[in-house]
Design an enzyme around this catalytic site. Structure first.
Site, PDB file in Angstrom:
ATOM      1  N   GLU A   1       0.804  -1.220   0.000  1.00 14.96           N
ATOM      2  CA  GLU A   1       0.000   0.000   0.000  1.00 14.96           C
ATOM      3  C   GLU A   1       0.839   1.274   0.000  1.00 14.96           C
ATOM      4  OE1 GLU A   1      -2.586  -3.227   1.851  1.00 14.96           O
ATOM      5  OE2 GLU A   1      -0.480  -2.579   2.036  1.00 14.96           O
TER       6      GLU A   1
ATOM      7  N   PHE B   1     -11.995  -6.950  13.886  1.00 20.88           N
ATOM      8  CA  PHE B   1     -10.917  -7.459  13.032  1.00 20.88           C
ATOM      9  C   PHE B   1     -10.545  -6.412  11.974  1.00 20.88           C
ATOM     10  CE2 PHE B   1      -9.654  -9.809   9.133  1.00 20.88           C
ATOM     11  CZ  PHE B   1      -8.449 -10.312   9.609  1.00 20.88           C
ATOM     12  N   GLN B   2      -9.270  -6.090  11.907  1.00 19.18           N
ATOM     13  CA  GLN B   2      -8.702  -5.114  10.978  1.00 19.18           C
ATOM     14  C   GLN B   2      -9.323  -3.726  11.134  1.00 19.18           C
ATOM     15  OE1 GLN B   2      -8.620  -6.819   6.954  1.00 19.18           O
ATOM     16  NE2 GLN B   2      -6.605  -7.681   7.407  1.00 19.18           N
TER      17      GLN B   2
ATOM     18  N   LYS C   1     -17.708  -0.466   5.627  1.00 14.85           N
ATOM     19  CA  LYS C   1     -18.122  -1.428   4.608  1.00 14.85           C
ATOM     20  C   LYS C   1     -19.629  -1.391   4.353  1.00 14.85           C
ATOM     21  CE  LYS C   1     -17.532  -6.209   3.087  1.00 14.85           C
ATOM     22  NZ  LYS C   1     -16.918  -7.525   3.387  1.00 14.85           N
TER      23      LYS C   1
ATOM     24  N   MET D   1      24.417   8.606   2.542  1.00 13.74           N
ATOM     25  CA  MET D   1      24.334   9.841   3.304  1.00 13.74           C
ATOM     26  C   MET D   1      24.571   9.592   4.799  1.00 13.74           C
ATOM     27  SD  MET D   1      24.133  13.060   2.879  1.00 13.74           S
ATOM     28  CE  MET D   1      23.298  13.497   1.362  1.00 13.74           C
TER      29      MET D   1
END
Length: 574
Positions: free
Chosen positions: A51, A113-114, A163, A482
């Site tokens: 993502e 959940f999630q 949802k 760096m």
């Protein structure tokens, strides 16, 4: 009257809004939306492999096109994986809309959940956020999201979508909103005329003026107007890292870019100026160094669309809140037909600047000798030659980023695409991918290092599935360059975990995805390899260029010093 489910409303809205590509990764909370996208063919979804890559790809597209990028992720880890990319866009004022699936509304707050409170998580790093409370409000909320992302000071907007708001069984009237009404949001469209007149009076009287311009000129599409104004006055101009290309770098009035690794002449000119005309720049710490020592003899005109940025870090003598384009246009109208008050002083100023330029001619770096490792600067100069300075160039973050900014000369805006404010390793490759999908006939280059590339190299799989003929130039010094440079300078060369001791065979890795990889070890091999890489603009080619691992980026400002306090090499300082 057309009745659509919430998910179908989202798909239809994206079509009506003119969105061509959406970058994302599916999951349970977003599946209704994914099903709606599957049942249409106007908006193309690019399935990334992480993502974070979705946000960087949308970000790259937004920086190159000036239009908002679009992201779709699921709830919980899908949304949190996008946080780094959201913060990257926020720090650099990049327009983006991130659609996040969420657990069903009756489960919110139950640690379902999630479930993650992505509105709360991202609150400090978004311009605004919305949570859908009823399917019927989806068109209006999305219209507001895109409007907010693109207007005023641009930035990312998160839309949290439970949802059950997208359930296919519930349908509501869909009408595409052509206008937006937001009482609490009224971005300025022009600057204060009185303040602009004061600024122009100072500009015409200045003896040692410098224009200092940033990303606000690029996002405000004000580059042409800026070039006109600077040419009319004949004044020197320097840009920030984000402002590269806002004024043609090949023009003699351009001093390059300024700050921590900016050019010697730009930093010296800023320090000794008596007037700084800052447009679309926010006086970032990587520019100012120690603000108590910043440009001690200069008065400051500060133009910015965001009122909270004006006088935030450095006090402005003439603050102007307004978009760069309209303010510059008004400045042009006020200077037309007028002459500067001190032409002799300006000539002396240019003589001083040319002296600083000449001081560094032939001293920027030591070219490699036969049998020695290639210098990274030589690679970027060769890239610029072979592409005539016309490519879209993305970078990751580190030494290679600075070398690309220093040695590739950009004469157009929106061509140098890099993470400035957040400094995000892993940004360059997915950003290049997003640009290439939307500009398939342009040359797109990702300049990276082996540390940064490994953070997002799984997106080779995305390019395998959806195409994306970017050229990846890996300046391979087998270290976090760096970090190692700072360790050399500040930690007596104690290289704590900055060397990469177990690198993959990049040639075999790239070829395993079905792409071409070339290994370059000598300067003699470089030009032929670049010619091969750029022979077909639609082919993904990876160049693994072994460069001098001991090379440093110079100039480099001395920490806590003024702008003129710089290390010029490993043995020189101002």
């Amino acid at each position: 009257m057309e009745l659509l489910s919430g998910a179908d409303m989202i798909a239809r809205f994206l079509q009506d809004e003119g969105v061509e590509y959406i970058y994302g990764y599916p999951g349970g909370a977003a599946l209704h939306i994914y099903d709606a996208l599957f049942r249409q063919d106007k908006v193309k979804h690019i399935l990334v492999r992480h993502e974070q890559a979705a946000t960087h790809a949308a970000d790259g597209y937004a920086r190159a096109s000036g239009k908002p990028g679009t992201v779709l992720v699921t709830s919980g880890p899908g949304a949190t994986n996008a946080v780094t990319g959201i913060a990257t866009a926020y720090m650099d004022s990049i327009p983006m809309v991130v659609l996040c699936g969420q657990v069903m509304s009756h489960l919110i707050g139950d640690d379902a959940f999630q479930e993650t409170d992505i509105i709360g998580v991202t609150r400090p790093i978004v311009k605004h956020s919305f949570s859908i409370r009823h399917p019927s409000e989806i068109p209006e909320v999305l219209k507001k999201a895109y409007y907010l992302a693109a207007t005023g000071r641009p930035g990312p907007v998160v839309v949290d979508i439970p949802k059950d708001m997208t359930a296919p069984t519930e349908r509501y009237e869909y009408v595409y909103p052509k206008k937006v009404k937001m009482r609490s949001y009224n971005p300025v469209t022009r600057g204060h005329t009185g303040q602009i007149k004061k600024a122009v009076e100072l500009m015409l009287k200045a003896k040692r003026p410098v224009f200092y311009t940033g990303g606000g000129v690029v996002t405000g599409r004000a580059s042409e107007a800026l070039t006109d104004l600077v040419k009319r006055l004949g004044y020197p101009i320097t840009t920030t890292l984000m402002g590269i290309g806002s004024y043609p770098q090949s023009d003699k009035q351009c001093l390059g870019w300024l700050g921590m690794h900016g050019s010697y002449e730009s930093n010296m000119a800023m320090h000794h100026a008596d007037l700084i005309i800052a447009i679309g720049a926010r006086f970032d710490d990587r520019v100012t160094n120690n603000t108590s020592k910043f440009c001690p003899t200069a008065k400051i005109v500060h133009v910015d669309i965001d009122p909270s940025s004006v006088s935030k870090t450095v006090r402005a003598d003439v603050p102007i809140v307004g978009p760069a384009g309209s303010v510059i246009s008004e400045m042009i109208s006020l200077v037309q037909g007028k002459e500067i008050a001190n032409p002799e002083s300006l000539a002396e100023w240019w003589q001083k600047i040319e002296g600083w330029r000449e001081d560094r001619v032939g001293k920027l770096y030591e070219p490699s000798r036969p049998g020695e490792s290639i210098k990274p600067q030589e690679v970027i100069e060769a890239l610029c030659r072979i592409t005539r300075g016309e490519a879209y160039v993305t970078t990751d973050v580190g030494q290679h980023q600075m070398f690309a900014a220093q040695y590739y000369k950009f004469d157009k805006p929106n061509r140098f695409i890099t993470s400035g404010g957040l400094g995000t390793m892993g940004f360059g490759f997915p950003a290049a991918m997003g640009i290439k999908h939307n500009f398939p006939d342009e040359q797109v280059i990702c300049v990276t290092g082996e540390g940064s590339f490994q953070m997002m190299m799984q997106e080779l799989s995305t390019c395998k599935q959806f195409g994306g003929g970017v050229k990846i130039v890996n300046l391979n010094n087998a270290s976090l360059g760096m970090v190692r440079q700072w360790q050399d300078l500040n930690y007596k060369s104690r290289h704590a975990h900055s060397y990469m001791e177990s690198l993959p065979d990049f040639q075999k890795l790239i070829e395993s995805y079905g792409f071409t990889a070339l290994r370059v070890e000598t300067l003699e091999e470089l030009e032929p390899a670049l010619e091969r890489a750029f022979a077909d603009k639609h082919e993904l080619v990876f160049l693994d260029v072994l460069v001098d691992p001991h090379e440093h980026v110079y100039p480099m400002q001395v920490p806590l010093g003024s702008m003129r306090d710089m290390l010029l090499s490993k043995t020189e300082r101002t």
